[in-house]
Design a protein around this motif. Structure first.
Motif, PDB file in Angstrom:
ATOM      1  N   GLU A 152       3.818  -0.422  15.399  1.00  0.00           N
ATOM      2  CA  GLU A 152       4.947  -0.970  16.154  1.00  0.00           C
ATOM      3  C   GLU A 152       6.250  -0.786  15.349  1.00  0.00           C
ATOM      4  OE1 GLU A 152       4.778  -4.764  18.948  1.00  0.00           O
ATOM      5  OE2 GLU A 152       5.045  -5.273  16.859  1.00  0.00           O
ATOM      6  N   ASP A 153       6.165  -1.085  14.059  1.00  0.00           N
ATOM      7  CA  ASP A 153       7.330  -0.982  13.177  1.00  0.00           C
ATOM      8  C   ASP A 153       7.816   0.465  13.081  1.00  0.00           C
ATOM      9  OD1 ASP A 153       9.186  -2.052  11.236  1.00  0.00           O
ATOM     10  OD2 ASP A 153       7.997  -1.041   9.711  1.00  0.00           O
ATOM     11  N   LEU A 154       6.867   1.410  12.937  1.00  0.00           N
ATOM     12  CA  LEU A 154       7.256   2.817  12.809  1.00  0.00           C
ATOM     13  C   LEU A 154       7.894   3.313  14.099  1.00  0.00           C
ATOM     14  CD1 LEU A 154       4.126   4.180  10.869  1.00  0.00           C
ATOM     15  CD2 LEU A 154       6.423   3.870   9.967  1.00  0.00           C
ATOM     16  N   ALA A 155       7.332   2.870  15.244  1.00  0.00           N
ATOM     17  CA  ALA A 155       7.901   3.292  16.533  1.00  0.00           C
ATOM     18  C   ALA A 155       9.328   2.752  16.673  1.00  0.00           C
ATOM     19  CB  ALA A 155       7.013   2.812  17.672  1.00  0.00           C
ATOM     20  N   LYS A 156       9.514   1.481  16.288  1.00  0.00           N
ATOM     21  CA  LYS A 156      10.847   0.867  16.373  1.00  0.00           C
ATOM     22  C   LYS A 156      11.847   1.611  15.484  1.00  0.00           C
ATOM     23  CE  LYS A 156      10.267  -3.890  16.929  1.00  0.00           C
ATOM     24  NZ  LYS A 156      10.121  -5.144  16.199  1.00  0.00           N
ATOM     25  N   ALA A 157      11.374   2.084  14.333  1.00  0.00           N
ATOM     26  CA  ALA A 157      12.262   2.803  13.408  1.00  0.00           C
ATOM     27  C   ALA A 157      12.458   4.260  13.845  1.00  0.00           C
ATOM     28  CB  ALA A 157      11.678   2.749  12.005  1.00  0.00           C
ATOM     29  N   LEU A 180      14.267  10.457   5.601  1.00  0.00           N
ATOM     30  CA  LEU A 180      13.533  10.122   4.373  1.00  0.00           C
ATOM     31  C   LEU A 180      13.842   8.684   3.937  1.00  0.00           C
ATOM     32  CD1 LEU A 180      11.763  10.879   1.941  1.00  0.00           C
ATOM     33  CD2 LEU A 180      13.750  11.934   0.889  1.00  0.00           C
ATOM     34  N   ARG A 181      15.119   8.304   4.019  1.00  0.00           N
ATOM     35  CA  ARG A 181      15.496   6.922   3.649  1.00  0.00           C
ATOM     36  C   ARG A 181      14.796   5.918   4.575  1.00  0.00           C
ATOM     37  NH1 ARG A 181      20.381   9.166   2.395  1.00  0.00           N
ATOM     38  NH2 ARG A 181      21.213   8.849   4.493  1.00  0.00           N
ATOM     39  N   ASN A 182      14.741   6.268   5.884  1.00  0.00           N
ATOM     40  CA  ASN A 182      14.052   5.400   6.852  1.00  0.00           C
ATOM     41  C   ASN A 182      12.576   5.257   6.520  1.00  0.00           C
ATOM     42  OD1 ASN A 182      16.037   4.654   8.524  1.00  0.00           O
ATOM     43  ND2 ASN A 182      15.743   6.327  10.003  1.00  0.00           N
ATOM     44  N   VAL A 183      11.974   6.389   6.112  1.00  0.00           N
ATOM     45  CA  VAL A 183      10.541   6.358   5.768  1.00  0.00           C
ATOM     46  C   VAL A 183      10.341   5.438   4.560  1.00  0.00           C
ATOM     47  CG1 VAL A 183       8.563   7.706   4.981  1.00  0.00           C
ATOM     48  CG2 VAL A 183      10.088   8.668   6.690  1.00  0.00           C
ATOM     49  N   GLY A 184      11.201   5.605   3.542  1.00  0.00           N
ATOM     50  CA  GLY A 184      11.081   4.767   2.334  1.00  0.00           C
ATOM     51  C   GLY A 184      11.122   3.284   2.697  1.00  0.00           C
ATOM     52  N   ALA A 185      12.049   2.932   3.602  1.00  0.00           N
ATOM     53  CA  ALA A 185      12.179   1.519   3.992  1.00  0.00           C
ATOM     54  C   ALA A 185      10.942   1.055   4.767  1.00  0.00           C
ATOM     55  CB  ALA A 185      13.444   1.344   4.837  1.00  0.00           C
ATOM     56  N   ALA A 186      10.402   1.931   5.616  1.00  0.00           N
ATOM     57  CA  ALA A 186       9.213   1.561   6.402  1.00  0.00           C
ATOM     58  C   ALA A 186       7.996   1.366   5.485  1.00  0.00           C
ATOM     59  CB  ALA A 186       8.921   2.633   7.460  1.00  0.00           C
ATOM     60  N   VAL A 187       7.893   2.233   4.460  1.00  0.00           N
ATOM     61  CA  VAL A 187       6.773   2.108   3.503  1.00  0.00           C
ATOM     62  C   VAL A 187       6.890   0.774   2.765  1.00  0.00           C
ATOM     63  CG1 VAL A 187       5.823   3.043   1.344  1.00  0.00           C
ATOM     64  CG2 VAL A 187       6.387   4.589   3.230  1.00  0.00           C
ATOM     65  N   HIS A 188       8.109   0.438   2.394  1.00  0.00           N
ATOM     66  CA  HIS A 188       8.370  -0.824   1.696  1.00  0.00           C
ATOM     67  C   HIS A 188       7.894  -2.005   2.564  1.00  0.00           C
ATOM     68  CE1 HIS A 188      10.514  -3.107  -1.319  1.00  0.00           C
ATOM     69  NE2 HIS A 188      11.118  -3.800  -0.379  1.00  0.00           N
ATOM     70  N   ARG A 189       8.247  -1.961   3.841  1.00  0.00           N
ATOM     71  CA  ARG A 189       7.827  -3.066   4.741  1.00  0.00           C
ATOM     72  C   ARG A 189       6.298  -3.090   4.872  1.00  0.00           C
ATOM     73  NH1 ARG A 189      12.342  -0.989   7.576  1.00  0.00           N
ATOM     74  NH2 ARG A 189      11.039   0.088   9.116  1.00  0.00           N
ATOM     75  N   LEU A 190       5.706  -1.911   4.940  1.00  0.00           N
ATOM     76  CA  LEU A 190       4.235  -1.823   5.072  1.00  0.00           C
ATOM     77  C   LEU A 190       3.547  -2.449   3.860  1.00  0.00           C
ATOM     78  CD1 LEU A 190       1.476  -0.767   6.014  1.00  0.00           C
ATOM     79  CD2 LEU A 190       2.150   1.506   5.282  1.00  0.00           C
ATOM     80  N   HIS A 235       4.712  -4.739   1.784  1.00  0.00           N
ATOM     81  CA  HIS A 235       4.851  -6.207   1.811  1.00  0.00           C
ATOM     82  C   HIS A 235       3.889  -6.828   2.814  1.00  0.00           C
ATOM     83  CE1 HIS A 235       7.959  -6.736  -1.018  1.00  0.00           C
ATOM     84  NE2 HIS A 235       8.733  -5.862  -0.431  1.00  0.00           N
ATOM     85  N   ARG A 236       3.775  -6.159   3.966  1.00  0.00           N
ATOM     86  CA  ARG A 236       2.866  -6.660   5.016  1.00  0.00           C
ATOM     87  C   ARG A 236       1.435  -6.725   4.453  1.00  0.00           C
ATOM     88  NH1 ARG A 236       3.992  -2.557   8.655  1.00  0.00           N
ATOM     89  NH2 ARG A 236       6.079  -3.406   8.869  1.00  0.00           N
ATOM     90  N   ALA A 237       1.031  -5.671   3.760  1.00  0.00           N
ATOM     91  CA  ALA A 237      -0.343  -5.622   3.219  1.00  0.00           C
ATOM     92  C   ALA A 237      -0.549  -6.714   2.163  1.00  0.00           C
ATOM     93  CB  ALA A 237      -0.617  -4.241   2.619  1.00  0.00           C
ATOM     94  N   ILE A 238       0.443  -6.884   1.277  1.00  0.00           N
ATOM     95  CA  ILE A 238       0.280  -7.894   0.217  1.00  0.00           C
ATOM     96  C   ILE A 238       0.212  -9.291   0.844  1.00  0.00           C
ATOM     97  CG2 ILE A 238       1.379  -8.951  -1.813  1.00  0.00           C
ATOM     98  CD1 ILE A 238       2.443  -6.157  -2.542  1.00  0.00           C
ATOM     99  N   GLN A 239       1.023  -9.511   1.883  1.00  0.00           N
ATOM    100  CA  GLN A 239       0.978 -10.826   2.547  1.00  0.00           C
ATOM    101  C   GLN A 239      -0.369 -11.102   3.194  1.00  0.00           C
ATOM    102  OE1 GLN A 239       4.469 -10.878   5.025  1.00  0.00           O
ATOM    103  NE2 GLN A 239       5.744 -11.037   3.204  1.00  0.00           N
ATOM    104  N   MET A 240      -1.108 -10.041   3.494  1.00  0.00           N
ATOM    105  CA  MET A 240      -2.444 -10.226   4.090  1.00  0.00           C
ATOM    106  C   MET A 240      -3.520 -10.282   3.004  1.00  0.00           C
ATOM    107  SD  MET A 240      -2.294  -7.737   7.378  1.00  0.00           S
ATOM    108  CE  MET A 240      -1.037  -7.944   8.644  1.00  0.00           C
ATOM    109  N   ASP A 241      -3.127 -10.612   1.782  1.00  0.00           N
ATOM    110  CA  ASP A 241      -4.052 -10.691   0.650  1.00  0.00           C
ATOM    111  C   ASP A 241      -4.588  -9.308   0.277  1.00  0.00           C
ATOM    112  OD1 ASP A 241      -5.059 -12.199  -1.330  1.00  0.00           O
ATOM    113  OD2 ASP A 241      -6.709 -13.087  -0.182  1.00  0.00           O
TER     114      ASP A 241
END
Ligand SMILES: Cc1cc2nc3c(=O)[nH]c(=O)nc-3n(C[C@H](O)[C@H](O)[C@H](O)COP(=O)(O)OP(=O)(O)OC[C@H]3O[C@@H](n4cnc5c(N)ncnc54)[C@H](O)[C@@H]3O)c2cc1C
Length: 479
Positions: A372-377, A404-414, A416-422
């Motif tokens: 969903e996040d990648l589609a939005k970006a 490329l900058r957009n991809v970097g930001a999306a990876v960053h969000r991904l 954080h999402r993974a770490i928040q899910m333990d």
């Protein structure tokens, strides 16, 4: 606080390397060689060329290079198959030595009765398995990262691959011992060849996932596993959630240990495989699981029946076995070459591959939110996952600097999402320079502090691959 050698020190170090390792192409300073050894087509993190590339042929060579590195305070980076993804082997700004171990690629000893093999660090996992097969030895080495990866780099990154669901990762007990050159120039062997040992700390593990920051591996004894007959199957689903819940149920049955691999390819990845022209008959474009089931003919039959029954109760729309060995090989190649199919279907684009891992039950939510996040970006991507382990890779496409900058930001969000899910910022690719910033968030300050304590004790001058695993700002040296 360590300081590094001046440009004049780097020049003297190169001169001394030439004297210590005479012979054609042993010490290289051509711009092409420096560029190839300091950057990678698989990494879009900032990179830096090394000052010199040295080809090692023996443990003695490595000791000589390490001693020169220490004498002139010039950092040193080990280099194997160069398939790592997070900028693991890029150079150091004040000057660095790239120690290429790819020519140290011999298998030194095969102990078939004991199920182990001793080799040099440049040996590639595929060559090891081909050699065992060609010699009629019914054993194999089950760690299967990227094509072309070497044993030294696989230990360095703490790799795994499609076989991890059955055989675990490099952090399991696949390395019985390793020979390592330490920053002091001392050569140690971490253990003997016995299958198990409880003699003290596990010093082998210290170097697994250390990315060449603690020592340079010059030999390893690998544990081998029996080669077992396999059968390949494919199941398609209306969504990832149904696919993952089927996998969880299958792995928890008594037949779970017969699942050698279970891989998830999302609908975009299936479309890429179809259009890359690698299959004769296109697959339906749906979220898909590929299974490798192993065992005796009877246990393959029983496991296949259970798998088929369970995927159907989880809403699978299509389930089929590869009819022949050839078809099975092709089906599996399609999975293994996912990266190249993604590239082939988007000419002119590049791919940023990222890797996170979460508890398996959290995987559907992570995949859903990420898509969903990648589609939005506005980013195009394919997803492949070692779903039995909760490990997934997003292969995100870009064409220019802005994307490329957009991809970097999306990876960053991904991440954080993974770490928040333990979960973790990296299931198998390692930290390199790309994931250093997440370690404190994931592990906590005290755990990262413990890593620093170990690093400072072994490499007080911070000469071994500085800036990798640890955040460069905590490295102290001149940048
Ligand atoms: C298409 C593709 C698919 C991939 N699939 C997977 C996968 O399924 N699973 C997975 O885990 N990874 C995968 N990878 C990533 C990569 O294959 C692994 O990280 C692999 O373990 C790296 O091995 P290498 O020999 O290429 O190491 P390199 O890239 O040469 O080095 C990696 C790190 O190890 C250090 N190093 C190298 N040799 C030594 C040594 N002798 N002593 C000490 N340190 C050393 C280096 O300094 C560096 O920090 C994939 C990559 C690609 C391109």
């Amino acid at each position: 606080m360590p300081t590094y050698g001046s440009p004049e020190d780097v020049r003297k170090a190169i001169e001394e390397l030439r004297d210590a390792l005479p012979g054609k192409n042993r010490v290289q300073t051509s711009p092409e060689s420096l560029q190839v050894h300091g950057s990678s087509d698989h990494s879009y993190h900032p990179s830096c060329s090394h000052s010199v590339v040295v080809m090692a042929h023996s443990t003695d060579d490595v000791v000589k290079v390490v001693n020169i590195s220490r004498k002139y305070r010039v950092p040193i980076t080990a280099y194997g198959g160069a398939t790592s993804i997070e900028g693991h082997f890029t150079g150091f700004p004040s000057g660095s030595i790239c120690l290429d171990l790819s020519a140290m690629n011999s298998i030194l000893e095969i102990n078939e009765a004991d199920g182990d093999l001793r080799c040099q660090p440049g040996a590639k996992w595929e060559d090891i398995n081909n050699t065992l097969k060609d010699r009629g030895i019914p054993l194999f080495f089950p760690l299967d990262p990227g094509p072309g990866a070497t044993i030294g780099g696989m230990i360095g990154t703490g790799c795994s691959g499609t076989n991890a669901v059955r055989y675990g990762t490099a952090k399991a007990e696949w390395f019985l011992n390793i020979t390592v050159v330490l920053p002091s120039g001392k050569v140690i062997k971490t253990r003997r060849r016995a299958r198990k040992s409880s003699a003290g700390f596990d010093t082998t593990k210290l170097f697994i996932g250390a990315e060449g920051t603690l020592g340079i591996i010059t030999e390893a004894t690998l544990r081998l596993a029996p080669r077992v007959p396999t059968k390949v199957a494919m199941a398609q689903f209306p969504d990832v959630e149904k696919a993952v819940s089927a996998v969880q149920q299958i792995l928890n049955t008594p037949y779970g240990p017969n699942i050698q691999c279970v891989e998830l390819l999302d609908d975009h990845m299936m479309a890429a495989i179809n259009t890359a022209g690698v299959v004769d008959t296109p697959y339906p474009v749906q979220d898909t699981l590929f299974f490798k089931i192993q065992g005796s003919p009877e246990s393959i039959r029983d496991t296949s029946n259970v798998v088929q029954e369970i995927v159907q109760t989880h809403g699978s729309t299509r389930f089929e076995f590869a009819a022949t060995e050839e078809e099975a090989g092709e089906m599996w190649e399609n999975r293994k070459y996912a990266f190249f199919s993604t590239l082939a279907t988007h000419p002119g684009s590049k791919v940023w591959t990222t890797d996170v891992c979460v508890p398996v039950s959290r995987l559907p939510q992570l995949v859903y939110e990420t898509k969903e996040d990648l589609a939005k970006a506005g980013l195009k991507s394919t997803i492949v996952g070692h779903v039995g382990d909760g490990n997934f890779h997003a292969l995100i496409l870009f064409k220019d600097e802005e994307e490329l900058r957009n991809v970097g930001a999306a990876v960053h969000r991904l991440v954080h999402r993974a770490i928040q899910m333990d979960g973790t910022c990296t299931g198998e690719h390692g930290v390199g320079v790309g994931k250093t910033e997440y370690l404190v968030e994931e592990l906590g300050e005290d755990t990262v502090e413990l890593m620093k304590t170990v690093k400072n004790a072994i490499d007080p001058l911070n000469l071994f691959n500085p800036g990798k695993v640890r955040n460069p700002t905590s490295d102290g040296g001149q940048r």
